[in-house]
Design a protein around this motif. Structure first.
Motif, short mmCIF file in Angstrom:
data_model
loop_
_atom_site.label_atom_id
_atom_site.label_comp_id
_atom_site.label_asym_id
_atom_site.label_seq_id
_atom_site.Cartn_x
_atom_site.Cartn_y
_atom_site.Cartn_z
N VAL A 16 0.86 -1.19 0.00
CA VAL A 16 0.00 0.00 0.00
C VAL A 16 0.89 1.23 0.00
O VAL A 16 1.63 1.47 0.95
CB VAL A 16 -0.93 0.03 1.23
N ASP A 17 0.82 2.01 -1.08
CA ASP A 17 1.59 3.25 -1.19
C ASP A 17 0.92 4.11 -2.26
O ASP A 17 0.45 3.59 -3.26
CB ASP A 17 3.03 2.95 -1.58
N ASP A 18 0.87 5.43 -2.04
CA ASP A 18 0.25 6.31 -3.03
C ASP A 18 1.24 6.77 -4.09
O ASP A 18 0.86 7.45 -5.04
CB ASP A 18 -0.45 7.50 -2.37
N ASP A 19 2.50 6.37 -3.99
CA ASP A 19 3.51 6.65 -5.02
C ASP A 19 3.49 5.46 -5.99
O ASP A 19 4.05 4.40 -5.71
CB ASP A 19 4.88 6.81 -4.36
N GLU A 20 2.82 5.63 -7.13
CA GLU A 20 2.62 4.54 -8.09
C GLU A 20 3.93 3.93 -8.58
O GLU A 20 4.03 2.72 -8.73
CB GLU A 20 1.78 5.02 -9.28
N VAL A 21 4.91 4.78 -8.86
CA VAL A 21 6.20 4.27 -9.36
C VAL A 21 6.86 3.37 -8.33
O VAL A 21 7.28 2.25 -8.63
CB VAL A 21 7.13 5.45 -9.75
N PHE A 22 6.93 3.84 -7.09
CA PHE A 22 7.51 3.05 -6.01
C PHE A 22 6.72 1.77 -5.79
O PHE A 22 7.29 0.69 -5.63
CB PHE A 22 7.57 3.87 -4.71
N LEU A 23 5.39 1.87 -5.80
CA LEU A 23 4.52 0.73 -5.59
C LEU A 23 4.76 -0.36 -6.63
O LEU A 23 4.92 -1.54 -6.29
CB LEU A 23 3.06 1.19 -5.63
N ASN A 24 4.84 0.03 -7.89
CA ASN A 24 5.05 -0.95 -8.95
C ASN A 24 6.45 -1.54 -8.92
O ASN A 24 6.64 -2.74 -9.13
CB ASN A 24 4.76 -0.33 -10.32
N THR A 36 3.16 -13.36 -3.72
CA THR A 36 2.01 -13.09 -4.57
C THR A 36 1.50 -11.72 -4.15
O THR A 36 0.95 -11.58 -3.05
CB THR A 36 0.92 -14.15 -4.37
N VAL A 37 1.69 -10.73 -5.00
CA VAL A 37 1.52 -9.33 -4.60
C VAL A 37 0.17 -8.76 -5.04
O VAL A 37 -0.25 -8.93 -6.18
CB VAL A 37 2.66 -8.47 -5.19
N SER A 38 -0.49 -8.08 -4.09
CA SER A 38 -1.65 -7.24 -4.37
C SER A 38 -1.22 -5.81 -4.08
O SER A 38 -0.53 -5.55 -3.11
CB SER A 38 -2.82 -7.59 -3.43
N ARG A 39 -1.65 -4.89 -4.94
CA ARG A 39 -1.25 -3.49 -4.78
C ARG A 39 -2.48 -2.63 -4.51
O ARG A 39 -3.54 -2.85 -5.10
CB ARG A 39 -0.56 -3.00 -6.05
N ALA A 40 -2.29 -1.63 -3.65
CA ALA A 40 -3.35 -0.66 -3.37
C ALA A 40 -2.69 0.71 -3.21
O ALA A 40 -1.61 0.81 -2.65
CB ALA A 40 -4.11 -1.04 -2.11
#
Length: 182
Positions: A16-24, A36-40
């Protein structure tokens, strides 16, 4: 990788992070390590994932655009007591670290944290301290980051920032005029 066998029978991980680049970027790195990753990118999205299928592991940013990451820690702890949760933030403070651990976080890391640091924190045994980071931020860099954060929170007002940091305005102006330390 050798560490992927330490993940356990349930490799589900919520990032969970609002920085899309870092999150991906972190998501791809953790997938390579066997999760097994879920992203939010918001509290609401993370809560939905936790309600539908509570993950065994979570990495949660403390400050999100729509709320506080500690709300996710609380919801995940209620949904799954054995979850291992790492709180990740760019605004490290003792008070928030204590609050995160009291709410059930396994560990607390300051940004920038790489995938190896996150992996060690997620898989560290209870009570054991993870090894020190390979290249931690220097004290000068941490000081500079703190000053920049307060400066931004004061709407880039030098006089107000100096007052809140208990420093002379001219001293602050000199610090702000310099490049960031390494």
């Amino acid at each position: 990788m050798a560490e992927s066998r330490n993940i356990g029978p349930d490799p589900s991980l919520l990032l969970v992070d609002d920085d899309e680049v870092f999150l991906n970027r972190l998501g791809r790195a953790m997938e390579k390590r066997g999760f097994t990753v879920s992203r939010a990118s918001s509290v609401a999205e993370a809560r939905r994932i936790v309600e539908e299928n509570p993950p065994a592991y979570a990495v949660v940013d403390l400050r999100l655009e729509d709320g506080n990451g500690l709300d996710i820690v609380d919801a995940l702890r209620d949904a799954r007591e054995d979850a291992r949760i790492v709180v990740l933030t760019g605004y490290g403070a003792i008070a928030t670290a204590v609050a995160a651990v009291k709410m059930g976080a396994t560990d607390y890391l300051s940004k920038p944290a790489d995938a190896e640091e996150v992996m060690r924190a997620l898989l560290s045994s209870d009570g054991a301290l993870p090894p020190p980071p390979e290249s931690p931020m220097s004290a000068d860099r941490i000081r500079w980051e703190h000053i920049q954060r307060v400066f931004e929170q004061c709407d880039r007002n030098v006089s107000e920032t100096a007052r809140r940091l208990h420093m002379h305005r001219r001293t602050l102006q000199r610090i702000l005029a310099k490049r960031s330390p390494r």
